[in-house]
Design an enzyme around this catalytic site. Structure first.
Site, short mmCIF file in Angstrom:
data_model
loop_
_atom_site.label_atom_id
_atom_site.label_comp_id
_atom_site.label_asym_id
_atom_site.label_seq_id
_atom_site.Cartn_x
_atom_site.Cartn_y
_atom_site.Cartn_z
N GLY A 71 0.77 -1.24 0.00
CA GLY A 71 0.00 0.00 0.00
C GLY A 71 0.80 1.29 0.00
O GLY A 71 0.24 2.36 0.24
N ASP A 73 -5.92 -5.97 -5.97
CA ASP A 73 -4.79 -6.88 -5.76
C ASP A 73 -5.31 -8.28 -5.45
O ASP A 73 -6.43 -8.44 -4.97
CB ASP A 73 -3.91 -6.40 -4.60
CG ASP A 73 -2.50 -6.98 -4.68
OD1 ASP A 73 -1.57 -6.19 -4.98
OD2 ASP A 73 -2.32 -8.19 -4.49
N ASP A 133 -8.32 -10.86 -9.14
CA ASP A 133 -7.26 -11.13 -10.11
C ASP A 133 -7.51 -10.23 -11.34
O ASP A 133 -8.61 -10.23 -11.89
CB ASP A 133 -7.36 -12.62 -10.50
CG ASP A 133 -6.17 -13.08 -11.32
OD1 ASP A 133 -5.58 -12.24 -12.03
OD2 ASP A 133 -5.86 -14.29 -11.26
N ASP A 158 1.79 -1.19 -10.16
CA ASP A 158 3.12 -1.63 -9.72
C ASP A 158 3.10 -3.15 -9.67
O ASP A 158 3.78 -3.77 -8.87
CB ASP A 158 3.36 -1.04 -8.32
CG ASP A 158 4.83 -1.08 -7.93
OD1 ASP A 158 5.68 -0.98 -8.82
OD2 ASP A 158 5.11 -1.20 -6.72
N LYS A 198 4.41 -0.72 -14.42
CA LYS A 198 5.76 -1.23 -14.13
C LYS A 198 5.96 -2.52 -14.91
O LYS A 198 5.09 -3.39 -14.88
CB LYS A 198 5.92 -1.53 -12.65
CG LYS A 198 7.27 -2.21 -12.39
CD LYS A 198 7.56 -2.41 -10.95
CE LYS A 198 6.92 -3.66 -10.40
NZ LYS A 198 7.22 -3.81 -8.98
C1 LIG Z 1 5.46 -5.06 -5.98
S1 LIG Z 1 3.88 -5.43 -5.28
C2 LIG Z 1 3.12 -3.83 -5.27
C3 LIG Z 1 3.66 -2.83 -4.25
C4 LIG Z 1 2.74 -1.63 -4.06
N1 LIG Z 1 2.71 -0.79 -5.25
C5 LIG Z 1 3.15 -0.73 -2.91
O1 LIG Z 1 3.62 0.36 -3.17
O2 LIG Z 1 3.00 -1.14 -1.76
C6 LIG Z 1 3.10 -6.27 -6.63
C7 LIG Z 1 1.68 -6.72 -6.36
O3 LIG Z 1 1.09 -7.25 -7.57
C8 LIG Z 1 0.08 -8.16 -7.17
N2 LIG Z 1 -0.36 -9.04 -8.27
C9 LIG Z 1 0.37 -9.96 -8.94
N3 LIG Z 1 -0.38 -10.60 -9.87
C10 LIG Z 1 -1.65 -10.07 -9.79
C11 LIG Z 1 -2.87 -10.32 -10.48
N4 LIG Z 1 -2.97 -11.23 -11.43
N5 LIG Z 1 -3.96 -9.57 -10.15
C12 LIG Z 1 -3.88 -8.63 -9.16
N6 LIG Z 1 -2.73 -8.36 -8.47
C13 LIG Z 1 -1.64 -9.06 -8.76
C14 LIG Z 1 0.76 -8.94 -6.03
O4 LIG Z 1 -0.21 -9.57 -5.21
C15 LIG Z 1 1.56 -7.83 -5.30
O5 LIG Z 1 0.87 -7.34 -4.19
#
Ligand SMILES: C[S@@+](CC[C@H](N)C(=O)[O-])C[C@H]1O[C@@H](n2cnc3c(N)ncnc32)[C@H](O)[C@@H]1O
Length: 209
Positions: free
Chosen positions: A59, A79, A97, A124, A164
Protein backbone atom coordinates in the site's frame (compact mmCIF):
# COMPACT_ATOMS: atom_id res chain seq x y z
CA UNK A 1 48.22 -14.89 -21.28
CA UNK A 2 46.61 -12.04 -19.38
CA UNK A 3 43.45 -13.13 -17.57
CA UNK A 4 40.38 -10.92 -17.56
CA UNK A 5 39.24 -10.04 -14.04
CA UNK A 6 35.64 -11.12 -13.40
CA UNK A 7 33.25 -8.30 -12.52
CA UNK A 8 31.62 -9.01 -9.16
CA UNK A 9 27.83 -8.82 -9.07
CA UNK A 10 26.42 -6.01 -6.93
CA UNK A 11 25.48 -7.51 -3.55
CA UNK A 12 21.75 -7.72 -2.82
CA UNK A 13 21.11 -5.58 0.26
CA UNK A 14 17.54 -6.11 1.46
CA UNK A 15 17.62 -3.29 3.99
CA UNK A 16 19.08 -0.61 1.77
CA UNK A 17 18.81 3.17 2.16
CA UNK A 18 15.26 3.23 0.69
CA UNK A 19 14.09 0.56 3.13
CA UNK A 20 15.30 2.67 6.07
CA UNK A 21 13.94 5.89 4.55
CA UNK A 22 10.52 4.23 4.13
CA UNK A 23 10.57 3.13 7.79
CA UNK A 24 11.53 6.62 8.97
CA UNK A 25 8.88 8.36 6.86
CA UNK A 26 6.06 5.90 7.67
CA UNK A 27 5.70 4.29 4.23
CA UNK A 28 4.71 0.65 4.01
CA UNK A 29 7.35 -0.17 1.40
CA UNK A 30 10.39 1.29 -0.34
CA UNK A 31 8.41 1.42 -3.60
CA UNK A 32 6.87 4.67 -2.32
CA UNK A 33 10.06 6.40 -3.45
CA UNK A 34 9.65 5.11 -6.99
CA UNK A 35 6.26 6.77 -7.29
CA UNK A 36 7.46 9.92 -5.49
CA UNK A 37 10.22 10.27 -8.07
CA UNK A 38 7.82 9.65 -10.98
CA UNK A 39 5.54 12.27 -9.48
CA UNK A 40 8.36 14.80 -9.15
CA UNK A 41 9.44 14.20 -12.74
CA UNK A 42 6.08 13.92 -14.48
CA UNK A 43 3.46 15.45 -12.10
CA UNK A 44 1.04 12.61 -12.78
CA UNK A 45 -1.15 12.87 -9.67
CA UNK A 46 -3.31 15.93 -9.19
CA UNK A 47 -5.71 17.00 -6.41
CA UNK A 48 -9.25 15.67 -6.76
CA UNK A 49 -8.40 12.83 -9.13
CA UNK A 50 -10.15 9.47 -9.27
CA UNK A 51 -7.30 6.97 -9.24
CA UNK A 52 -7.13 3.22 -9.62
CA UNK A 53 -3.99 1.50 -8.30
CA UNK A 54 -3.46 -2.08 -9.49
CA UNK A 55 -1.11 -4.47 -7.69
CA UNK A 56 -1.04 -2.36 -4.64
CA UNK A 57 -0.17 -4.50 -1.59
CA UNK A 58 1.18 -3.49 0.91
CA UNK A 59 0.00 0.00 0.00
CA UNK A 60 2.86 2.47 -0.25
CA UNK A 61 1.73 3.71 -3.70
CA UNK A 62 -1.65 4.44 -2.13
CA UNK A 63 0.01 6.44 0.65
CA UNK A 64 1.79 8.59 -1.94
CA UNK A 65 -1.33 9.00 -4.11
CA UNK A 66 -3.49 9.98 -1.18
CA UNK A 67 -1.07 12.71 -0.08
CA UNK A 68 -1.58 14.50 -3.38
CA UNK A 69 -5.22 14.00 -4.32
CA UNK A 70 -6.72 14.87 -0.88
CA UNK A 71 -9.86 16.69 -2.13
CA UNK A 72 -12.97 14.88 -3.50
CA UNK A 73 -10.81 11.96 -4.27
CA UNK A 74 -11.49 8.33 -4.86
CA UNK A 75 -9.03 5.47 -4.93
CA UNK A 76 -9.78 1.93 -5.99
CA UNK A 77 -7.18 -0.69 -5.15
CA UNK A 78 -7.00 -4.02 -6.90
CA UNK A 79 -4.79 -6.88 -5.76
CA UNK A 80 -4.80 -10.64 -5.38
CA UNK A 81 -3.79 -10.27 -1.76
CA UNK A 82 -5.57 -9.11 1.34
CA UNK A 83 -4.14 -6.00 2.89
CA UNK A 84 -3.85 -4.51 6.33
CA UNK A 85 -6.53 -1.89 6.40
CA UNK A 86 -5.58 1.76 6.02
CA UNK A 87 -8.26 3.90 7.61
CA UNK A 88 -8.86 6.35 4.79
CA UNK A 89 -12.26 7.46 3.46
CA UNK A 90 -13.03 6.97 -0.20
CA UNK A 91 -10.60 4.10 -0.61
CA UNK A 92 -12.12 0.88 -1.94
CA UNK A 93 -10.25 -2.37 -1.90
CA UNK A 94 -10.98 -5.09 -4.41
CA UNK A 95 -9.32 -8.41 -3.79
CA UNK A 96 -9.40 -9.69 -7.35
CA UNK A 97 -7.26 -11.13 -10.11
CA UNK A 98 -6.64 -8.62 -12.91
CA UNK A 99 -6.97 -11.53 -15.38
CA UNK A 100 -10.59 -12.13 -14.29
CA UNK A 101 -11.98 -9.13 -16.13
CA UNK A 102 -15.54 -10.46 -16.54
CA UNK A 103 -16.06 -10.61 -12.76
CA UNK A 104 -13.88 -7.59 -11.98
CA UNK A 105 -15.76 -5.17 -14.26
CA UNK A 106 -19.08 -5.14 -12.36
CA UNK A 107 -17.23 -4.69 -9.06
CA UNK A 108 -15.36 -1.64 -10.38
CA UNK A 109 -18.54 -0.27 -12.02
CA UNK A 110 -20.32 -0.51 -8.68
CA UNK A 111 -17.71 1.74 -7.08
CA UNK A 112 -17.16 4.41 -9.72
CA UNK A 113 -20.71 4.28 -11.08
CA UNK A 114 -21.24 3.22 -14.65
CA UNK A 115 -20.07 5.78 -17.19
CA UNK A 116 -17.66 7.54 -14.82
CA UNK A 117 -14.03 6.65 -15.40
CA UNK A 118 -10.63 7.07 -13.74
CA UNK A 119 -8.36 10.09 -14.27
CA UNK A 120 -5.26 8.01 -13.63
CA UNK A 121 -4.43 4.32 -13.40
CA UNK A 122 -1.17 3.29 -11.76
CA UNK A 123 0.19 -0.21 -11.64
CA UNK A 124 3.12 -1.63 -9.72
CA UNK A 125 2.04 -5.17 -10.47
CA UNK A 126 4.63 -7.92 -10.41
CA UNK A 127 4.27 -11.66 -11.01
CA UNK A 128 5.49 -14.24 -8.52
CA UNK A 129 9.06 -14.58 -9.67
CA UNK A 130 10.61 -17.95 -10.52
CA UNK A 131 14.22 -16.82 -10.82
CA UNK A 132 14.19 -17.54 -14.56
CA UNK A 133 14.57 -14.15 -16.19
CA UNK A 134 12.79 -15.10 -19.44
CA UNK A 135 9.77 -16.60 -17.62
CA UNK A 136 9.45 -13.74 -15.13
CA UNK A 137 9.78 -11.06 -17.76
CA UNK A 138 7.19 -12.63 -20.00
CA UNK A 139 4.79 -12.99 -17.03
CA UNK A 140 5.28 -9.27 -16.30
CA UNK A 141 4.55 -8.34 -19.93
CA UNK A 142 1.40 -10.50 -19.91
CA UNK A 143 0.07 -8.92 -16.73
CA UNK A 144 0.68 -5.47 -18.18
CA UNK A 145 -1.14 -6.30 -21.41
CA UNK A 146 -4.18 -7.07 -19.24
CA UNK A 147 -3.81 -3.78 -17.42
CA UNK A 148 -3.75 -1.94 -20.75
CA UNK A 149 -7.03 -3.77 -21.60
CA UNK A 150 -8.47 -2.81 -18.20
CA UNK A 151 -7.48 0.83 -18.85
CA UNK A 152 -9.08 0.69 -22.33
CA UNK A 153 -12.37 0.31 -20.47
CA UNK A 154 -11.84 2.28 -17.26
CA UNK A 155 -9.50 5.22 -18.03
CA UNK A 156 -10.84 8.54 -19.31
CA UNK A 157 -9.92 9.71 -22.79
CA UNK A 158 -6.78 11.96 -22.82
CA UNK A 159 -5.65 10.74 -19.38
CA UNK A 160 -2.66 8.66 -18.35
CA UNK A 161 -1.59 5.17 -17.33
CA UNK A 162 1.55 4.20 -15.39
CA UNK A 163 2.90 0.65 -15.68
CA UNK A 164 5.76 -1.23 -14.13
CA UNK A 165 7.29 -3.84 -16.36
CA UNK A 166 10.30 -6.15 -16.34
CA UNK A 167 11.96 -5.09 -19.56
CA UNK A 168 13.46 -7.66 -21.88
CA UNK A 169 12.90 -8.90 -25.42
CA UNK A 170 9.12 -9.46 -24.99
CA UNK A 171 8.68 -5.79 -24.08
CA UNK A 172 7.86 -5.09 -27.73
CA UNK A 173 4.62 -7.09 -27.37
CA UNK A 174 3.53 -4.67 -24.66
CA UNK A 175 4.69 -1.61 -26.60
CA UNK A 176 2.49 -2.65 -29.54
CA UNK A 177 -0.57 -2.74 -27.25
CA UNK A 178 0.27 0.60 -25.61
CA UNK A 179 0.77 2.33 -28.96
CA UNK A 180 -2.74 1.32 -30.08
CA UNK A 181 -4.29 3.34 -27.24
CA UNK A 182 -1.90 6.17 -26.25
CA UNK A 183 -0.39 9.13 -28.04
CA UNK A 184 3.10 8.86 -26.55
CA UNK A 185 5.09 7.15 -23.83
CA UNK A 186 8.15 7.52 -21.63
CA UNK A 187 10.19 4.71 -20.11
CA UNK A 188 11.97 5.59 -16.88
CA UNK A 189 13.83 3.74 -14.13
CA UNK A 190 13.62 5.59 -10.80
CA UNK A 191 16.72 5.62 -8.57
CA UNK A 192 14.81 3.62 -5.94
CA UNK A 193 14.68 0.59 -8.29
CA UNK A 194 17.43 -1.85 -7.58
CA UNK A 195 20.21 -1.81 -10.21
CA UNK A 196 19.95 -5.55 -10.76
CA UNK A 197 16.17 -5.50 -11.20
CA UNK A 198 14.83 -5.44 -14.77
CA UNK A 199 11.89 -3.29 -13.65
CA UNK A 200 11.19 0.06 -15.29
CA UNK A 201 8.12 2.27 -15.44
CA UNK A 202 6.23 3.15 -18.59
CA UNK A 203 4.20 6.34 -18.57
CA UNK A 204 1.51 6.10 -21.25
CA UNK A 205 0.25 9.58 -22.08
CA UNK A 206 -3.03 10.80 -23.53
CA UNK A 207 -5.33 7.84 -24.05
CA UNK A 208 -6.72 8.17 -27.55
CA UNK A 209 -10.24 6.72 -27.22
C1 LIG B 1 5.46 -5.06 -5.98
S1 LIG B 1 3.88 -5.43 -5.28
C2 LIG B 1 3.12 -3.83 -5.27
C3 LIG B 1 3.66 -2.83 -4.25
C4 LIG B 1 2.74 -1.63 -4.06
N1 LIG B 1 2.71 -0.79 -5.25
C5 LIG B 1 3.15 -0.73 -2.91
O1 LIG B 1 3.62 0.36 -3.17
O2 LIG B 1 3.00 -1.14 -1.76
C6 LIG B 1 3.10 -6.27 -6.63
C7 LIG B 1 1.68 -6.72 -6.36
O3 LIG B 1 1.09 -7.25 -7.57
C8 LIG B 1 0.08 -8.16 -7.17
N2 LIG B 1 -0.36 -9.04 -8.27
C9 LIG B 1 0.37 -9.96 -8.94
N3 LIG B 1 -0.38 -10.60 -9.87
C10 LIG B 1 -1.65 -10.07 -9.79
C11 LIG B 1 -2.87 -10.32 -10.48
N4 LIG B 1 -2.97 -11.23 -11.43
N5 LIG B 1 -3.96 -9.57 -10.15
C12 LIG B 1 -3.88 -8.63 -9.16
N6 LIG B 1 -2.73 -8.36 -8.47
C13 LIG B 1 -1.64 -9.06 -8.76
C14 LIG B 1 0.76 -8.94 -6.03
O4 LIG B 1 -0.21 -9.57 -5.21
C15 LIG B 1 1.56 -7.83 -5.30
O5 LIG B 1 0.87 -7.34 -4.19
Amino acid sequence: MEQKRKKRPTPYIIHDEYFHKAKRQGYRARSAFKLLELQEKYALIKPGMKVCDVGRAPGSFLQVIRKTIWKDWLIVWIDLKDIDKLNYDNVFTLKHDIYEFETLKPRVDAIIWEGKLFDLITSDIAPNTTGRADVDQYASVELNIWIVKFADVFLKKWWNLVLKVFIWEDFNDLLKEIKKSYKKLNVYKPFACRDRSPEEYVICWDKIN
